[in-house]
Scaffold this motif. Structure first.
Motif, PDB file in Angstrom:
ATOM      1  N   ILE A   1       0.820  -1.212   0.000  1.00 56.47           N
ATOM      2  CA  ILE A   1       0.000   0.000   0.000  1.00 56.47           C
ATOM      3  C   ILE A   1       0.855   1.262   0.000  1.00 56.47           C
ATOM      4  CG2 ILE A   1      -1.701   1.344   1.306  1.00 56.47           C
ATOM      5  CD1 ILE A   1      -2.845  -1.302   2.338  1.00 56.47           C
ATOM      6  N   LYS A   2       1.746   1.379   0.948  1.00 59.50           N
ATOM      7  CA  LYS A   2       2.491   2.618   1.128  1.00 59.50           C
ATOM      8  C   LYS A   2       3.549   2.847   0.053  1.00 59.50           C
ATOM      9  CE  LYS A   2       0.290   4.121   4.693  1.00 59.50           C
ATOM     10  NZ  LYS A   2      -0.534   5.348   4.586  1.00 59.50           N
ATOM     11  N   SER A   3       4.101   1.768  -0.491  1.00 58.13           N
ATOM     12  CA  SER A   3       5.081   1.923  -1.575  1.00 58.13           C
ATOM     13  C   SER A   3       4.414   2.016  -2.937  1.00 58.13           C
ATOM     14  CB  SER A   3       6.069   0.750  -1.563  1.00 58.13           C
ATOM     15  OG  SER A   3       6.813   0.740  -0.357  1.00 58.13           O
ATOM     16  N   ARG A   4       3.096   1.850  -2.983  1.00 57.63           N
ATOM     17  CA  ARG A   4       2.293   2.012  -4.199  1.00 57.63           C
ATOM     18  C   ARG A   4       2.707   1.004  -5.276  1.00 57.63           C
ATOM     19  NH1 ARG A   4       1.519   8.630  -4.721  1.00 57.63           N
ATOM     20  NH2 ARG A   4       0.937   8.953  -2.530  1.00 57.63           N
ATOM     21  N   HIS A   5       2.800  -0.267  -4.864  1.00 62.26           N
ATOM     22  CA  HIS A   5       3.217  -1.313  -5.781  1.00 62.26           C
ATOM     23  C   HIS A   5       2.174  -2.427  -5.855  1.00 62.26           C
ATOM     24  CE1 HIS A   5       7.710  -0.230  -4.910  1.00 62.26           C
ATOM     25  NE2 HIS A   5       7.205   0.500  -5.893  1.00 62.26           N
ATOM     26  N   VAL A   6       2.061  -3.009  -7.047  1.00 62.14           N
ATOM     27  CA  VAL A   6       1.334  -4.267  -7.249  1.00 62.14           C
ATOM     28  C   VAL A   6       2.370  -5.344  -7.510  1.00 62.14           C
ATOM     29  CG1 VAL A   6      -0.326  -5.526  -8.674  1.00 62.14           C
ATOM     30  CG2 VAL A   6      -0.657  -3.077  -8.241  1.00 62.14           C
ATOM     31  N   HIS A   7       2.205  -6.503  -6.869  1.00 62.16           N
ATOM     32  CA  HIS A   7       3.142  -7.616  -7.024  1.00 62.16           C
ATOM     33  C   HIS A   7       2.423  -8.837  -7.571  1.00 62.16           C
ATOM     34  CE1 HIS A   7       6.590  -5.912  -4.744  1.00 62.16           C
ATOM     35  NE2 HIS A   7       5.646  -5.295  -4.042  1.00 62.16           N
ATOM     36  N   ARG A   8       3.125  -9.599  -8.404  1.00 59.49           N
ATOM     37  CA  ARG A   8       2.660 -10.907  -8.864  1.00 59.49           C
ATOM     38  C   ARG A   8       3.757 -11.924  -8.586  1.00 59.49           C
ATOM     39  NH1 ARG A   8       3.488 -14.485 -12.994  1.00 59.49           N
ATOM     40  NH2 ARG A   8       1.662 -15.672 -13.740  1.00 59.49           N
ATOM     41  N   PHE A   9       3.371 -13.064  -7.977  1.00 57.58           N
ATOM     42  CA  PHE A   9       4.336 -14.109  -7.642  1.00 57.58           C
ATOM     43  C   PHE A   9       3.840 -15.434  -8.186  1.00 57.58           C
ATOM     44  CE2 PHE A   9       5.667 -17.370  -4.413  1.00 57.58           C
ATOM     45  CZ  PHE A   9       6.988 -17.463  -4.834  1.00 57.58           C
ATOM     46  N   ASP A  10       4.685 -16.097  -8.981  1.00 57.01           N
ATOM     47  CA  ASP A  10       4.397 -17.410  -9.522  1.00 57.01           C
ATOM     48  C   ASP A  10       5.180 -18.436  -8.714  1.00 57.01           C
ATOM     49  OD1 ASP A  10       4.247 -19.800 -10.895  1.00 57.01           O
ATOM     50  OD2 ASP A  10       4.596 -18.918 -12.866  1.00 57.01           O
ATOM     51  N   PRO A  11       4.532 -19.179  -7.815  1.00 56.58           N
ATOM     52  CA  PRO A  11       5.272 -20.117  -6.958  1.00 56.58           C
ATOM     53  C   PRO A  11       5.969 -21.228  -7.735  1.00 56.58           C
ATOM     54  CG  PRO A  11       3.062 -19.729  -6.098  1.00 56.58           C
ATOM     55  CD  PRO A  11       3.098 -19.156  -7.473  1.00 56.58           C
ATOM     56  N   ALA A  12       5.387 -21.645  -8.868  1.00 57.59           N
ATOM     57  CA  ALA A  12       5.962 -22.759  -9.623  1.00 57.59           C
ATOM     58  C   ALA A  12       7.326 -22.400 -10.191  1.00 57.59           C
ATOM     59  CB  ALA A  12       5.012 -23.180 -10.734  1.00 57.59           C
ATOM     60  N   SER A  13       7.449 -21.195 -10.703  1.00 58.60           N
ATOM     61  CA  SER A  13       8.704 -20.773 -11.327  1.00 58.60           C
ATOM     62  C   SER A  13       9.560 -19.901 -10.423  1.00 58.60           C
ATOM     63  CB  SER A  13       8.406 -20.000 -12.612  1.00 58.60           C
ATOM     64  OG  SER A  13       7.751 -18.774 -12.319  1.00 58.60           O
ATOM     65  N   GLY A  14       8.923 -19.335  -9.390  1.00 56.92           N
ATOM     66  CA  GLY A  14       9.622 -18.371  -8.548  1.00 56.92           C
ATOM     67  C   GLY A  14       9.677 -16.985  -9.149  1.00 56.92           C
ATOM     68  N   ASP A  15       9.036 -16.807 -10.301  1.00 56.75           N
ATOM     69  CA  ASP A  15       9.063 -15.519 -10.990  1.00 56.75           C
ATOM     70  C   ASP A  15       8.250 -14.482 -10.221  1.00 56.75           C
ATOM     71  OD1 ASP A  15       9.588 -13.810 -13.366  1.00 56.75           O
ATOM     72  OD2 ASP A  15       7.410 -13.924 -13.590  1.00 56.75           O
ATOM     73  N   ALA A  16       8.784 -13.268 -10.101  1.00 59.37           N
ATOM     74  CA  ALA A  16       8.094 -12.171  -9.425  1.00 59.37           C
ATOM     75  C   ALA A  16       8.144 -10.929 -10.303  1.00 59.37           C
ATOM     76  CB  ALA A  16       8.726 -11.884  -8.066  1.00 59.37           C
ATOM     77  N   LYS A  17       7.005 -10.220 -10.371  1.00 57.15           N
ATOM     78  CA  LYS A  17       6.936  -8.972 -11.139  1.00 57.15           C
ATOM     79  C   LYS A  17       6.327  -7.887 -10.259  1.00 57.15           C
ATOM     80  CE  LYS A  17       6.363 -11.188 -15.670  1.00 57.15           C
ATOM     81  NZ  LYS A  17       5.491 -11.312 -16.870  1.00 57.15           N
ATOM     82  N   ARG A  18       6.567  -6.647 -10.648  1.00 56.34           N
ATOM     83  CA  ARG A  18       6.061  -5.516  -9.868  1.00 56.34           C
ATOM     84  C   ARG A  18       5.637  -4.391 -10.802  1.00 56.34           C
ATOM     85  NH1 ARG A  18      10.151  -2.197  -6.207  1.00 56.34           N
ATOM     86  NH2 ARG A  18      10.110  -0.813  -8.023  1.00 56.34           N
ATOM     87  N   TRP A  19       4.524  -3.727 -10.432  1.00 55.33           N
ATOM     88  CA  TRP A  19       4.030  -2.579 -11.171  1.00 55.33           C
ATOM     89  C   TRP A  19       3.854  -1.408 -10.201  1.00 55.33           C
ATOM     90  CZ3 TRP A  19       2.676  -7.561 -11.914  1.00 55.33           C
ATOM     91  CH2 TRP A  19       2.687  -8.069 -13.220  1.00 55.33           C
ATOM     92  N   ASP A  20       3.992  -0.196 -10.720  1.00 60.34           N
ATOM     93  CA  ASP A  20       3.742   1.010  -9.936  1.00 60.34           C
ATOM     94  C   ASP A  20       2.282   1.418 -10.073  1.00 60.34           C
ATOM     95  OD1 ASP A  20       6.411   1.212  -9.151  1.00 60.34           O
ATOM     96  OD2 ASP A  20       6.944   2.396 -10.920  1.00 60.34           O
ATOM     97  N   ALA A  21       1.658   1.795  -8.970  1.00 62.86           N
ATOM     98  CA  ALA A  21       0.273   2.263  -8.958  1.00 62.86           C
ATOM     99  C   ALA A  21       0.246   3.785  -8.877  1.00 62.86           C
ATOM    100  CB  ALA A  21      -0.475   1.656  -7.779  1.00 62.86           C
ATOM    101  N   PRO A  22      -0.877   4.409  -9.272  1.00 59.89           N
ATOM    102  CA  PRO A  22      -0.962   5.869  -9.257  1.00 59.89           C
ATOM    103  C   PRO A  22      -1.222   6.476  -7.882  1.00 59.89           C
ATOM    104  CG  PRO A  22      -2.988   4.951 -10.117  1.00 59.89           C
ATOM    105  CD  PRO A  22      -2.049   3.801  -9.924  1.00 59.89           C
ATOM    106  N   GLY A  23      -1.329   5.648  -6.864  1.00 62.59           N
ATOM    107  CA  GLY A  23      -1.550   6.131  -5.506  1.00 62.59           C
ATOM    108  C   GLY A  23      -1.419   4.972  -4.544  1.00 62.59           C
ATOM    109  N   GLU A  24      -1.696   5.228  -3.272  1.00 61.17           N
ATOM    110  CA  GLU A  24      -1.667   4.147  -2.288  1.00 61.17           C
ATOM    111  C   GLU A  24      -2.754   3.136  -2.658  1.00 61.17           C
ATOM    112  OE1 GLU A  24      -1.903   5.723   1.657  1.00 61.17           O
ATOM    113  OE2 GLU A  24       0.073   6.662   1.532  1.00 61.17           O
ATOM    114  N   ILE A  25      -2.351   1.891  -2.860  1.00 61.05           N
ATOM    115  CA  ILE A  25      -3.242   0.885  -3.441  1.00 61.05           C
ATOM    116  C   ILE A  25      -3.549  -0.199  -2.426  1.00 61.05           C
ATOM    117  CG2 ILE A  25      -1.229  -0.241  -4.533  1.00 61.05           C
ATOM    118  CD1 ILE A  25      -3.239  -1.093  -6.792  1.00 61.05           C
TER     119      ILE A  25
END
Length: 313
Positions: free
Chosen positions: A53-77
């Motif tokens: 919320i405070k860093s204004r990030h969205v995260h996606r985690f794929d447990p099978a591969s260990g892959d992680a991605k991050r997006w910036d949000a336009p406000g506290e999300i």
């Protein structure tokens, strides 16, 4: 609409009768979130989505591969939930947005509380009809300005529940007939009957926690047997209560601030917990080096697959 919680349930930090589940929580993704929140297992891509919320990030985690991605949000999300037509609906501080991870990012759908600029959105869930139930809170965590709403047919509707300082949950029972609303600062959870048209009635106290309970109830979800899993901010634990409010399970963590869990994976028994660094001083952070990271443990009762949100432009 809500009756007061006259009798407050006392639960110690190591309550008698609380069972162990399949495994101890362990670190699966080091993200160092200031305020990790809103985990949701999305079956269409077999991945966990959550926010900071405070860093204004969205995260996606794929447990099978260990892959992680991050997006910036336009406000506290506060949350992202999958939409029925693809993409996501996101609760940002000032309203509801469409979020297209592989496309144009964020596009505003509706304002939430333009008359309350010091509020922000905090937590949400979908019901079986695809309506989004979401709450707001005073961002300063002092005023009782937090409200619960539902988003249906492109319209934001006030649920009619009394305001609180910090709303959390809500959690929806597996039959879709009960909504559990968490009053974090009041240390109470209330249950409400959901009518077919979305109106809430028969508000009653589900659980109230006295001051012997460490921390405050935070995010909540229901499992497939109607149990309510509640994370405790400052409480070092996640707990499960059956539909009568009886404690059945407790999971202790190596960090204090647990914010919410999601249940998913191939069999619905993989639990993922978001945590937070917010509110910890330097000494506490030194003692809790895993604070803010994502944890995993196994449970013995599967979760409920998330219903995608029905969204109108």
């Amino acid at each position: 609409m809500t009756r007061g919680c006259a009798a407050r349930t006392t639960i110690s930090s190591t309550p008698a009768g609380a069972e162990a589940v399949g495994s101890e929580p362990h670190l699966v993704l080091a993200v160092g979130a200031t305020l990790g929140e809103g985990p949701v297992w999305v079956p269409r891509d077999n991945a966990l989505w959550f926010v900071d919320i405070k860093s204004r990030h969205v995260h996606r985690f794929d447990p099978a591969s260990g892959d992680a991605k991050r997006w910036d949000a336009p406000g506290e999300i506060g949350w992202v939930l999958p939409a029925s037509d693809g993409g996501f609906v996101a609760g940002v501080a000032d309203g509801l947005y469409r979020f297209e991870p592989e496309g144009e990012g964020f596009a505003k759908l509706r304002d939430a509380e333009p008359h309350l600029p010091d509020n922000r959105l905090n937590d949400a869930a979908t019901d079986r009809q695809g309506r989004i139930w979401f709450g707001s809170m005073d961002n300063g965590e002092e005023l009782r300005t937090g409200k619960l709403y539902r988003f249906e047919d492109g319209i934001v509707v006030d649920s009619g529940l009394a305001p609180v300082t910090i709303t959390n949950g809500p959690a929806i029972a597996p039959d879709g007939g009960t909504l559990y609303a968490v009053d974090t600062m009041g240390k109470q959870i209330h249950a409400h009957t959901i009518a077919h048209d979305g109106t809430l009635s028969d508000g009653r106290c589900f659980i109230a926690f006295d001051d012997s309970v460490k921390g405050n109830p935070d995010g909540a979800i229901c499992d497939s047997q109607g149990g309510v899993w509640v994370a405790f901010y400052g409480g070092w634990a996640v707990r499960r209560y059956d539909s009568s409010g009886t404690l059945t399970h407790q999971i202790d963590f190596p960090v204090a601030n647990i914010t919410k869990i999601a249940l998913g994976g191939e069999d619905g028994c993989d639990a993922y917990a978001t945590t937070a660094r917010k509110g910890l001083n330097d000494a506490e952070l030194a003692q809790q080096p895993l604070a803010g990271h994502l944890f995993h443990f196994r449970v013995d009762i599967p979760g409920i697959p998330v219903t995608s949100a029905n969204v109108k432009p």
